[in-house]
Each structure stands twice: as structure tokens, then as C-alpha cells.
Design a protein around this motif. Sequence first.
Motif, PDB file in Angstrom:
ATOM      1  N   PHE A  63      -1.259   8.162   4.718  1.00 49.80           N
ATOM      2  CA  PHE A  63      -2.439   7.498   4.144  1.00 49.80           C
ATOM      3  C   PHE A  63      -2.243   5.984   4.122  1.00 49.80           C
ATOM      4  O   PHE A  63      -3.182   5.223   4.371  1.00 49.80           O
ATOM      5  CB  PHE A  63      -2.720   8.027   2.738  1.00 49.80           C
ATOM      6  N   ALA A  64      -1.019   5.545   3.818  1.00 47.45           N
ATOM      7  CA  ALA A  64      -0.718   4.109   3.848  1.00 47.45           C
ATOM      8  C   ALA A  64      -0.904   3.562   5.263  1.00 47.45           C
ATOM      9  O   ALA A  64      -1.407   2.443   5.448  1.00 47.45           O
ATOM     10  CB  ALA A  64       0.703   3.858   3.358  1.00 47.45           C
ATOM     11  N   ALA A  65      -0.527   4.353   6.272  1.00 45.89           N
ATOM     12  CA  ALA A  65      -0.683   3.929   7.673  1.00 45.89           C
ATOM     13  C   ALA A  65      -2.164   3.860   8.064  1.00 45.89           C
ATOM     14  O   ALA A  65      -2.559   3.012   8.874  1.00 45.89           O
ATOM     15  CB  ALA A  65       0.061   4.895   8.590  1.00 45.89           C
ATOM     16  N   ILE A  66      -2.993   4.745   7.494  1.00 48.22           N
ATOM     17  CA  ILE A  66      -4.438   4.716   7.774  1.00 48.22           C
ATOM     18  C   ILE A  66      -5.051   3.445   7.174  1.00 48.22           C
ATOM     19  O   ILE A  66      -5.822   2.736   7.824  1.00 48.22           O
ATOM     20  CB  ILE A  66      -5.131   5.982   7.221  1.00 48.22           C
ATOM     21  N   VAL A  67      -4.678   3.138   5.926  1.00 50.69           N
ATOM     22  CA  VAL A  67      -5.180   1.906   5.286  1.00 50.69           C
ATOM     23  C   VAL A  67      -4.681   0.678   6.060  1.00 50.69           C
ATOM     24  O   VAL A  67      -5.425  -0.288   6.260  1.00 50.69           O
ATOM     25  CB  VAL A  67      -4.727   1.851   3.806  1.00 50.69           C
ATOM     26  N   THR A  68      -3.419   0.757   6.526  1.00 47.32           N
ATOM     27  CA  THR A  68      -2.828  -0.343   7.295  1.00 47.32           C
ATOM     28  C   THR A  68      -3.621  -0.620   8.572  1.00 47.32           C
ATOM     29  O   THR A  68      -3.752  -1.776   8.990  1.00 47.32           O
ATOM     30  CB  THR A  68      -1.357  -0.020   7.642  1.00 47.32           C
ATOM     31  N   VAL A 110       0.847  -1.202   0.000  1.00 45.40           N
ATOM     32  CA  VAL A 110       0.000   0.000   0.000  1.00 45.40           C
ATOM     33  C   VAL A 110       0.882   1.252   0.000  1.00 45.40           C
ATOM     34  O   VAL A 110       0.611   2.222  -0.718  1.00 45.40           O
ATOM     35  CB  VAL A 110      -0.952  -0.004   1.226  1.00 45.40           C
ATOM     36  N   LEU A 111       1.941   1.214   0.812  1.00 42.62           N
ATOM     37  CA  LEU A 111       2.906   2.324   0.849  1.00 42.62           C
ATOM     38  C   LEU A 111       3.477   2.581  -0.545  1.00 42.62           C
ATOM     39  O   LEU A 111       3.530   3.731  -1.006  1.00 42.62           O
ATOM     40  CB  LEU A 111       4.041   1.970   1.819  1.00 42.62           C
ATOM     41  N   THR A 112       3.901   1.508  -1.217  1.00 42.91           N
ATOM     42  CA  THR A 112       4.468   1.627  -2.563  1.00 42.91           C
ATOM     43  C   THR A 112       3.460   2.255  -3.517  1.00 42.91           C
ATOM     44  O   THR A 112       3.802   3.133  -4.319  1.00 42.91           O
ATOM     45  CB  THR A 112       4.893   0.233  -3.069  1.00 42.91           C
ATOM     46  N   ALA A 113       2.189   1.815  -3.419  1.00 38.65           N
ATOM     47  CA  ALA A 113       1.154   2.354  -4.299  1.00 38.65           C
ATOM     48  C   ALA A 113       0.951   3.855  -4.065  1.00 38.65           C
ATOM     49  O   ALA A 113       0.922   4.645  -5.014  1.00 38.65           O
ATOM     50  CB  ALA A 113      -0.160   1.598  -4.066  1.00 38.65           C
ATOM     51  N   PHE A 114       0.810   4.241  -2.797  1.00 34.11           N
ATOM     52  CA  PHE A 114       0.591   5.664  -2.478  1.00 34.11           C
ATOM     53  C   PHE A 114       1.781   6.528  -2.914  1.00 34.11           C
ATOM     54  O   PHE A 114       1.608   7.599  -3.509  1.00 34.11           O
ATOM     55  CB  PHE A 114       0.324   5.852  -0.979  1.00 34.11           C
ATOM     56  N   ILE A 115       2.994   6.056  -2.610  1.00 34.20           N
ATOM     57  CA  ILE A 115       4.190   6.833  -2.963  1.00 34.20           C
ATOM     58  C   ILE A 115       4.305   6.964  -4.481  1.00 34.20           C
ATOM     59  O   ILE A 115       4.663   8.021  -5.005  1.00 34.20           O
ATOM     60  CB  ILE A 115       5.451   6.181  -2.358  1.00 34.20           C
ATOM     61  N   SER A 116       3.987   5.883  -5.196  1.00 36.50           N
ATOM     62  CA  SER A 116       4.061   5.916  -6.661  1.00 36.50           C
ATOM     63  C   SER A 116       3.044   6.901  -7.235  1.00 36.50           C
ATOM     64  O   SER A 116       3.346   7.663  -8.153  1.00 36.50           O
ATOM     65  CB  SER A 116       3.819   4.519  -7.240  1.00 36.50           C
TER      66      SER A 116
END
Length: 557
Positions: free
Chosen positions: A384-389, A307-313
Motif C-alpha cells: 500500500f505504501a508503494a501504491i501511494v508512492t 508513508v511506509l512507517t505510517a502504514f506499518i504502524s
Amino acid sequence: MWKQDFTPVADQLALSAVVALIPILYFFWALAVKRMKGYVAGLTTLAVALVIAVIAYKMPVGMAVMSVTQGAVYGLLPIGWIIITSVFLYKLTVKTGQFDTIRNSVLSITEDRRLQALLIAFSFGAFLEGAAGFGAPVAISAALLVGLGFNPLYAAGLCLIANTAPVAFGAIGIPITAVAGPTGIPAMDISKMVGRQLPFLSVFIPFYLVLIMAGWKKTVEVLPAILVSGVSFALTQYASSNFLGPELPDILSALVSLVALAVFLKVWKPKSVYRFANDAHSEVAVSAQHTTHTSGEVFKAWSPFLVLTAFISIWGIPQVKLALTGHYEGTNALLQALNKLGSYLTFMPEVPGLSNKIVNASGQPILAVYKLELLGAAGTAILFAAIVTKFIVRISWGEWVATFGETLNELKFPIITIASVVGFAYVTNASGMSTTPGMALAKTGSLFAFFSPFLGWLGVFITGSDTSSNLLFGNLQKVTATSLGIDPVLAVAANSSGGVVGKMISPQSIAVACAAVGLAGKESDLFRFTVKHSIFLIILIGILTFLQSTVLSWMIP
């Protein structure tokens, strides 16, 4: 109004350069000799720089102080924000037990520590560098290695050294696209030249990493894996930088290298498994034995980082980046809506008492703003990745908030360090102190091709950023090279290539790496670990650039 003077000491360039280097030499001494805590070294170096800016460079006190505030704000956002959110995301996976599954999934590919370092520090770190840049790659990959059982100092040091290969094309190629503007050299030409320098380093770095870890004999044992990792990365880096442009070399090279090594390890195993001395008795080794996870469990555990990779990308896509900061002018309805939100969350107030008060060498006033891109910052993507996590790992909001509070408390001293060293970078730039040594190096005549990468190295040490170093010295490189009959494309590219090995000793990078692995206050130990490698590698790049200016001139596009 105050005009920058680059030769303030007796109107002599050499003497002024020596004085300008005092804060840098002091910082080296504070960490390498006195072993000061990072925030003490950062704050005292800032104080030394302020004194020299005011007394030697005759910079008005008010302007010097306001330039520090501008740097400190940039140190907090985006740099500090990235490290806070990166460590927070990692802590969520540890708190919920997901990291045990991540660790075991890596161990299922290989239990060999040498190969784990190649997979995580080199390939995965390069991917994050290509997508996000700043401190995210070192912070996240170092935290992963510590979770796998690596010594924290070792993990931080290895990730800093591994991060050299991708830095010039980091954050979707920003260092190269940024320097194209002020120099007038097409970004594609610079990309091609950097892509004919860094692949040599990219082949060497995996070998060098394992050599540092395990010594010559143990390195030769895994030479096939090292070659797969390095050569696949280097060839992709060359091809993408020369035929596609500066935006994708890191992401493509990292993915090719990661997949190539993982597939290779399915059919090849080293003669002996290399472990650390304390592995046999550690909880890591015991918990990994006889532990199997379903593919679903492994996918769930890795999901926060996917998810982190997706958001950062997504945050790195140029059009999206413009919308997130309120600068999008296209017709896409979704991006227009995002642009409206981005414009509300982007603040660029001018720095009082500083903006347009300093006149540069060409007689132009310098704009100074506090750059506050709340939505567009890479740290916000990680948040945002941490919220999804939170929903993936099923942690309560109470625990989620408590973990965030713990993270903030743990990182208070590293954040002070980062704010102070970025403040130091800004005061040296505003006073002209960082330009003076560059002008002195430009006087080295026929040896300039060798010293050209050293300018980039110095720039990244001071600013912590290959982009900032390119903007600081790019035009100086072009003008000097042209006057000496050296191809300016080579000199500008060398600034970026030399800068990559300055990253591992930059005060910002050291502070970020220490914060990520829980070594706040141990910055001097990490600096002593990386400085010798940085000096060795910059000499190699200097030799390569010198050869490319003479016998290997056919390599220049």
C-alpha cells in the motif's frame, strides 16, 4: 497418528542431541566452509533434515514432507512478501531519482560513514523492527545504506548486527506477549526482565558497530556520538519496558535515539570525517558536493518511507491487526468493515496429512495450518505504501508494474532460499528434532543460567524468529529453571535476550539481507561476516544471565 520422541537414538538424550544437530552443523559447514550459494545450502540442509527426521526420529515420510510445505508457505507469506515489497519500494525511489535527494539529505546531517551507520542501521532499523519485525528492518535499512554508497556486504552485515538491540520487543512486543501464554508468566514481568538485560547490549552495539567499521582509534573519535545514540536508546528501552510494557520499547527508543543523535550532530562534529577508501572517486561523493535541496524536495523524497512507517504502524496496532485478519470482535464501525474484508482475505486451511496427526510429549495432537493472511501481512502494508508512492513520485502505472516485475525476477533465488530454510525449521519442529538439543542443554545443572540464552540463540537460528524461539523453548526454560532453583522469569527472559543475537546468523535473515542489497548467491560471505560476532555476543549475554542468577539477583523483578 505419530507421537514425537525426543530421545530416538538408543533412548539416549546426549546421542539424540548430537544427531539432531547434524542439519545445523551441515548448514554452518555449507556456508562457512564450502561457501555454497544460499539456495543450494538451504535446499541441501532441508534434505539432510528430512533424512534425519525420517530415519533417526521415525517420522512418517508423508508427515515430514507436509511439514516442509507448511514451512515453505510461511516462507513465502509473510516473510518473502515483506522482502519483495520492501525492495520494490526502495527501487521506486531509485528509479525516480528521489533516492539521490534522500542520500544528500543524510549527507547534510553528516558525511561521516560511522554516524550514517548509527542513524540508519541502528536507530531507523530499530524503529522498523518495532513497527513491523520479520525482515523489513534489515531489508530497508540495508538498501538505504547501499544507496548511500556502502559496500553491499558491509551494509547487510552492519544492519544484521545493529538489529540485535531491538529484536526482543519487535513487531509491537509480540515475542514477549506470545511467550506469556504457554508459560503463564505475566508479559509485564518478562518485559521488565528483558528490559534489565538488553539495555546493556543496546549501549554496546553502537560502539561495536563503529569498531567493526573503523577500528579502535576511529571509534574513540566519535565516542560522544556513540554514547548519545546508545545511552538514549538504552535508557528509553529500560524505562518503557519496565513501566509501560513490551509493546512500545523499540519504537520509543528508536525515535529518541534518532532525534537525540541528529540534534547532537547539529552542535558537535567529529575531529575528522570518516569515509570509505573509494568515496573520493565515487559518483556518490561527486553528486553530493555542492548539491542543495529545498525542505519540500527533501520531504517529498523521504515521503515513501514516511508513508511506509505510517502504514506499518497502523498494521501493528493490535485492534487493527485483529480486524485485518478477520478476528475483530469490537463495536468500532470502521474496524468492523475492515474485519469483514479481512475475513475474506484470510485463509487458514489445515495441512492435509499433518494437522492433528502428530502427538506431542503431553499427549496432545498438534494443529497444523497454512497461515495465509493476505491483508494482515506486513508486506501488504508495504505494498500500500508503494501504491501511494506511485502518486508521490509520479511514475506511470506501466513503469510501476515493470519495476515490480524486475523486483520479482531479481528475488527468485532468495525466495527459494527463504522457502527452503523455513521448511527446514518446520520439519525440525514437527519431528521434535529442535527440542532435543534444548533438553540436553537443560541438563547442565548449575551452569544452566549461563546456557539458558544459548537455547534462545539456537531457537532463533533454526526458526528465524524470536517469537517462534520463545514458543519453542519458553516452557522448557521455565520448567528447568524452577527445578534448579533459578527464577523462571530470568530464564524465559534470557531465551528472548539470547535469541536476538541468533537473528544475524539465521538462514532466513541472511537470505533477506542478501536479497535486499543485491547479493543473492553470496549468502556464505555474509554468514562468515556475522557468525563470529554472533558467537561473541551470545557469550556476553550468557555471562550476564549467569551473574543475574547469582551476584546480581537483585535485578530480577
